[in-house]
Design an enzyme around this catalytic site. Structure first.
Site, PDB file in Angstrom:
ATOM      1  N   TYR A  15      -1.356   0.199  10.009  1.00  0.00           N
ATOM      2  CA  TYR A  15      -1.600  -0.480   8.742  1.00  0.00           C
ATOM      3  C   TYR A  15      -0.452  -0.228   7.776  1.00  0.00           C
ATOM      4  O   TYR A  15       0.052  -1.140   7.114  1.00  0.00           O
ATOM      5  CB  TYR A  15      -2.916   0.017   8.138  1.00  0.00           C
ATOM      6  CG  TYR A  15      -3.224  -0.530   6.761  1.00  0.00           C
ATOM      7  CD1 TYR A  15      -3.724  -1.822   6.613  1.00  0.00           C
ATOM      8  CD2 TYR A  15      -3.023   0.248   5.617  1.00  0.00           C
ATOM      9  CE1 TYR A  15      -4.017  -2.326   5.353  1.00  0.00           C
ATOM     10  CE2 TYR A  15      -3.317  -0.251   4.363  1.00  0.00           C
ATOM     11  CZ  TYR A  15      -3.810  -1.531   4.233  1.00  0.00           C
ATOM     12  OH  TYR A  15      -4.087  -2.034   2.975  1.00  0.00           O
ATOM     13  N   SER A  39       0.837  -1.197   0.000  1.00  0.00           N
ATOM     14  CA  SER A  39       0.000   0.000   0.000  1.00  0.00           C
ATOM     15  C   SER A  39       0.868   1.242   0.000  1.00  0.00           C
ATOM     16  O   SER A  39       1.992   1.233   0.536  1.00  0.00           O
ATOM     17  CB  SER A  39      -0.902   0.007   1.246  1.00  0.00           C
ATOM     18  OG  SER A  39      -1.520   1.268   1.423  1.00  0.00           O
TER      19      SER A  39
END
Length: 307
Positions: free
Chosen positions: A172, A160
């Protein structure tokens, strides 16, 4: 006649670049993982879909079969090493091989630093990092057992842009940064073999981006552009990395975002200031920063201008 047949074969290969490849895709029951599965099947792959939710993943598998594709499925918690290994074994049992792996399954949570509870953080690490490691190791072992068939194998880890810094998703982002680093390391380990590994940094209108937009808007802060690439844009990039056309692409992170298709830079060192043999005193380090390093600080964020 022969030329005509060869030409037809090349035409079929061009239309179905993943023809007969056995590809395992995690988190394939919905969202972007489902899109990866559907496109890979459309391009000729025999897909093996895994997800924690048997209802959604079985429905996706059945729809692919109804359209004429080849698909099987299994429930799998990728954070369980036994489950991960069993999923790879099941793919090999069904299709006789495994040619590709897409590590897409992930847990996402948004919150400012200190807001997320410890259990949520632990779960993200287990799924996003350990799950990728378990599936990758099991897949490489299976691919090595199936050597000698001249097909090699391709692994695509989904990372990501959050690895470079996006507000509200530091944990995350840390897990996805770990996935990128793992990809670089495994690519070095696999150098010179017929197995390659890359990563994909997708961006599309998904539940994750919607949550992020709401989170930032509630705080009166800007977020990502409202016009994002489509899920299918991201699926095409993953399919390419799985195909033999990407045989020379190794250890890269492919990025899809509103600016187009690109590669993310690998971590690396900027030019040194204090050279070996220098006096490594506090004063020397302070002088090095004041003279050079402070002005060379790398901007934070995957798209700094947006924040």
């Amino acid at each position: 006649m022969t030329n005509s047949k060869n030409g037809a074969a090349r035409s079929v290969d061009a239309a179905l670049p993943l023809r007969s490849k056995a590809v395992l895709i995690t988190g394939a029951g919905r969202g972007i993982g489902e899109a990866y599965a559907r496109l890979c099947a459309d391009l000729g792959a025999r897909v093996f879909l895994v997800d924690r939710n048997p209802d959604t993943v079985s429905a996706v598998s059945e729809e692919i079969v109804q359209k004429g594709g080849k698909a099987s499925w299994s429930r799998c918690d990728v954070s369980d090493p036994a489950d991960a290994s069993a999923a790879v074994d099941a793919c090999v049992s069904v299709y006789g091989r495994i040619d590709g792996l897409v590590n897409n399954a992930a847990v996402y949570a948004i919150g400012d630093v200190g807001e997320l509870d410890d259990e949520t953080c632990r779960r993200m690490v287990e799924v996003n990092v350990l799950g990728v490691i378990y599936l990758t190791h099991a897949t490489i072992r299976a691919m090595r057992r199936g050597r000698g068939r001249g097909r090699g194998g391709s692994i695509v880890n989904v990372t990501s842009g959050a690895q470079a810094g996006i507000p509200g998703v530091s944990v995350y982002g840390a897990t996805k940064g770990a996935v990128a680093s793992f990809t670089y390391g495994v690519a070095v380990d696999l150098a010179g073999t017929d197995i390659r590994i890359n990563a994909m940094s997708p961006l599309a209108e998904t539940s994750m981006t919607k949550d992020g937009r709401v989170y930032r808007e509630q705080r009166g802060e800007p977020y990502l552009p409202t016009r994002l690439p489509t899920i299918s844009d991201n699926a095409a990039a993953v399919a390419y990395l799985l195909s033999d056309h990407a045989a020379d692409v190794r250890g890269q992170v492919v990025r899809v975002d509103p600016n187009g298709l690109s590669l993310m830079a690998h971590p690396g060192l900027l030019p040194s200031t204090l050279q070996p043999g220098s006096a490594w005193t506090f004063a020397a380090v302070r002088e090095a920063f004041e003279r050079s390093l402070a002005s060379k600080q790398v901007p934070l964020g995957v798209v700094p201008a947006s924040f």
